[in-house]
Enzyme design. Structure first.
Site, PDB file in Angstrom:
ATOM      1  N   HIS A 125       0.761  -1.298  -0.180  1.00 38.35           N
ATOM      2  CA  HIS A 125       0.036   0.077   0.182  1.00 38.35           C
ATOM      3  C   HIS A 125       1.061   1.297  -0.006  1.00 38.35           C
ATOM      4  O   HIS A 125       2.145   1.255   0.529  1.00 38.35           O
ATOM      5  CB  HIS A 125      -0.835   0.206   1.250  1.00 38.35           C
ATOM      6  CG  HIS A 125      -1.716   1.073   1.296  1.00 38.35           C
ATOM      7  ND1 HIS A 125      -2.980   0.758   0.724  1.00 38.35           N
ATOM      8  CD2 HIS A 125      -1.868   2.291   1.807  1.00 38.35           C
ATOM      9  CE1 HIS A 125      -3.870   1.968   0.749  1.00 38.35           C
ATOM     10  NE2 HIS A 125      -3.150   2.864   1.383  1.00 38.35           N
TER      11      HIS A 125
ATOM     12  N   ASP B 144     -15.099   2.804   7.013  1.00 40.75           N
ATOM     13  CA  ASP B 144     -14.022   3.737   6.508  1.00 40.75           C
ATOM     14  C   ASP B 144     -14.450   4.676   5.505  1.00 40.75           C
ATOM     15  O   ASP B 144     -14.275   5.690   5.356  1.00 40.75           O
ATOM     16  CB  ASP B 144     -12.781   3.012   6.231  1.00 40.75           C
ATOM     17  CG  ASP B 144     -11.803   4.030   5.513  1.00 40.75           C
ATOM     18  OD1 ASP B 144     -11.285   5.098   6.269  1.00 40.75           O
ATOM     19  OD2 ASP B 144     -11.426   3.723   4.385  1.00 40.75           O
TER      20      ASP B 144
ATOM     21  N   ARG C 141     -14.830  13.096   6.936  1.00 43.83           N
ATOM     22  CA  ARG C 141     -13.650  13.627   7.318  1.00 43.83           C
ATOM     23  C   ARG C 141     -13.185  14.640   6.393  1.00 43.83           C
ATOM     24  O   ARG C 141     -12.765  15.844   6.613  1.00 43.83           O
ATOM     25  CB  ARG C 141     -12.435  12.671   7.526  1.00 43.83           C
ATOM     26  CG  ARG C 141     -12.321  12.032   9.011  1.00 43.83           C
ATOM     27  CD  ARG C 141     -11.404  10.786   8.620  1.00 43.83           C
ATOM     28  NE  ARG C 141     -10.112  11.152   8.176  1.00 43.83           N
ATOM     29  CZ  ARG C 141      -9.200  10.382   7.737  1.00 43.83           C
ATOM     30  NH1 ARG C 141      -9.628   9.092   7.291  1.00 43.83           N
ATOM     31  NH2 ARG C 141      -8.052  10.667   7.382  1.00 43.83           N
TER      32      ARG C 141
ATOM     33  N   SER D 131      -7.501   4.304   8.890  1.00 47.50           N
ATOM     34  CA  SER D 131      -8.370   3.947   7.784  1.00 47.50           C
ATOM     35  C   SER D 131      -7.439   3.219   6.787  1.00 47.50           C
ATOM     36  O   SER D 131      -8.031   2.279   6.080  1.00 47.50           O
ATOM     37  CB  SER D 131      -8.365   5.389   6.919  1.00 47.50           C
ATOM     38  OG  SER D 131      -8.644   5.410   5.815  1.00 47.50           O
TER      39      SER D 131
ATOM     40  N   LYS E 264      -8.497  -0.904   5.701  1.00 47.74           N
ATOM     41  CA  LYS E 264      -8.800  -1.449   4.415  1.00 47.74           C
ATOM     42  C   LYS E 264      -7.853  -2.833   4.411  1.00 47.74           C
ATOM     43  O   LYS E 264      -8.387  -3.707   3.593  1.00 47.74           O
ATOM     44  CB  LYS E 264      -8.536  -0.444   3.479  1.00 47.74           C
ATOM     45  CG  LYS E 264      -9.884   0.337   3.451  1.00 47.74           C
ATOM     46  CD  LYS E 264      -9.573   1.542   2.394  1.00 47.74           C
ATOM     47  CE  LYS E 264      -8.457   2.628   2.865  1.00 47.74           C
ATOM     48  NZ  LYS E 264      -9.008   3.731   2.917  1.00 47.74           N
TER      49      LYS E 264
HETATM   50  N1  URA Z   1      -5.380   6.889   2.588  1.00 49.78           N
HETATM   51  C1  URA Z   1      -6.758   6.257   3.117  1.00 49.78           C
HETATM   52  O1  URA Z   1      -6.938   5.214   2.757  1.00 49.78           O
HETATM   53  N2  URA Z   1      -7.068   7.097   4.298  1.00 49.78           N
HETATM   54  C2  URA Z   1      -6.428   8.244   4.566  1.00 49.78           C
HETATM   55  O2  URA Z   1      -7.170   8.757   5.678  1.00 49.78           O
HETATM   56  C3  URA Z   1      -5.372   8.902   4.109  1.00 49.78           C
HETATM   57  C4  URA Z   1      -5.057   8.051   2.919  1.00 49.78           C
END
Ligand code: URA
Length: 417
Positions: free
Chosen positions: A81, A160, A167, A182, A186
């Site tokens: 990621h 999320d 947010r 967050s 995922k």
């Molecule tokens: N990437 C994400 O998946 N979440 C965030 O809050 C910021 C970057």
């Protein structure tokens, strides 16, 4: 339990329990906690912070707000990621390399938002390529050819999705506990037990300085420890865009050039070697970082990574003849050269500015529902620290609208001293 008490507790800078965090996440996902209550709590978290246990509890509650994939039947899957950037096509280069080295790749990626690009948008610029597979197809593809790269399903960490959108509207995106939870929610929901995270740092990243990038990396590693996942964070620079291309189709051109072994510029080489070697170590396919780096470069030069990329594209319905014959891609209407206004050294090519201008040209989206234009963006011939001569071509703007091209040209994105 009562949401008002939970909000008041965080407002007063007290630690929330696992049960309270789960109550909030579950209630918000179901619509029982309202947006204004969630806004109040998120703002209290933003201001007062969370300790490592609270962040881990928030991560796990968000991960379990939807389906949590079990990929254990696929072998030693290692996920990757990036915390986001400009011109970041690393997933598209690295994942076929890793798959060609025998590590199963089962990767769900996101779409671009604002100035950052998304892997799914880049892949969708290949005609026919499907990113909306079912979970069964996703797993079957990994079993058949060792790699699948698709978009995140609607049921992946839905808490999320809701919280991120919230947010975004209440100025609470740039917050380390909220970003860490967050991202990790995922990754955990997508079934990863071993995860390498590229923590980007610089003008085109969420983390603008090393101190914050260090904090984000250490929190995500700690969430990994507390949730029994192996997490390795690698920090990379995001002050200037990565590589030559920014824009969806243009980045595919660059990925293909690299996988074909035509060239490999230093910034991309550094990132794929660092991330890839750590992935190979986690998958027990390399005994040292050095050995991992060597294997990665080898599978570019022997063509195996390119073959895997072609197999991935075809297997997901993409027309691989576009990859074999890149001239088939439709180009933008206006390809405008950017020339050096004086001789000297390039001292700045600001990732954030380039990302915003690429989005203005149509390569990115303001809102999730917006369409993007796959053809537009930038191709850079020269980068920071290069010595250039007055009048020399430094790069090209790819635009479908002449006025926009002229505006971008007027922005003097290369600083020369
Ligand atoms: N990437 C994400 O998946 N979440 C965030 O809050 C910021 C970057």
């Amino acid at each position: 339990m009562n949401i008002l008490d939970i909000i008041a507790k965080k407002r007063d800078n007290k630690e929330l329990t696992k049960e309270e965090i789960e109550y909030f996440v579950e209630g918000y996902t179901k619509g029982e906690v309202t947006d204004y209550q969630a806004s109040a709590l998120v703002m209290a978290i933003y201001i007062n912070g969370m300790n490592d246990q609270e962040i881990t509890d928030l991560t796990l509650a968000m991960a379990h707000s939807g389906e949590v994939l079990d990929l254990s039947d696929l072998g030693d899957v290692v996920d990757k990621h990036s915390t986001g950037g400009v011109g970041d096509k690393i997933t598209l280069i690295l994942m076929p390399i890793i798959a060609s080295l025998g590590v199963p790749v089962a990767k769900m990626s996101g779409r671009g938002l604002g100035f950052t690009g998304g892997t799914v948008d880049k892949m969708q610029s290949i005609p026919g390529y499907r990113t909306d597979l079912t979970i069964d197809e996703f797993k079957q593809n990994v079993k058949n050819i060792g790699i699948c790269l698709m978009g995140q399903t609607a049921n992946l960490a839905p808490a999320d999705k809701k919280l991120y959108a919230l947010r975004d509207t209440i100025a609470c995106v740039e917050n380390i506990p909220l970003i860490a939870s967050s991202i990790m929610s995922k990754k955990i929901a997508a079934g990863a037990n071993k995860i390498v995270i590229d923590v980007t740092c610089g003008s085109g990243a969420f983390m603008k300085n090393k101190e914050d990038a260090d904090k984000l990396a250490s929190i995500m590693t700690r969430i990994g420890e507390l949730s029994n996942r192996q997490v390795v964070c690698v920090q990379t620079n995001m002050d200037e865009p990565i590589g030559h291309a920014v824009g969806n189709e243009l980045e595919i051109f660059e990925v293909v050039d690299i996988l074909k072994g035509r060239y490999l510029q230093e910034d991309i080489k550094h990132i794929i070697c660092e991330l890839g070697a750590n992935m190979l170590m986690l998958a027990n396919k390399a005994n040292s970082i050095e050995e991992g780096k060597q294997k990665i470069l080898e599978n570019i030069s022997n063509g195996q990574a390119y073959d895997k990329f072609i197999q991935l594209v075809s297997n997901q319905g993409g027309d691989a003849s576009y990859i074999e014959h890149m001239e088939k891609f439709e180009k933008a209407k206006y390809i405008v050269p950017i020339t050096a206004h004086k001789s000297g050294r390039i001292t700045r090519l600001d990732a954030l500015q380039v990302g915003r201008l690429a989005a203005y040209l149509g390569a990115g989206r303001e809102k999730k529902e917006d369409d993007i234009n796959p053809r537009v963006g930038f191709w850079f011939e020269r980068k920071v620290n290069d010595e250039v001569n007055e009048g020399e071509i430094l790069g090209y703007i790819h635009a479908d609208d002449e006025e926009k091209a002229n505006y971008v040209l007027s922005q003097n994105i290369f600083e020369i001293n």
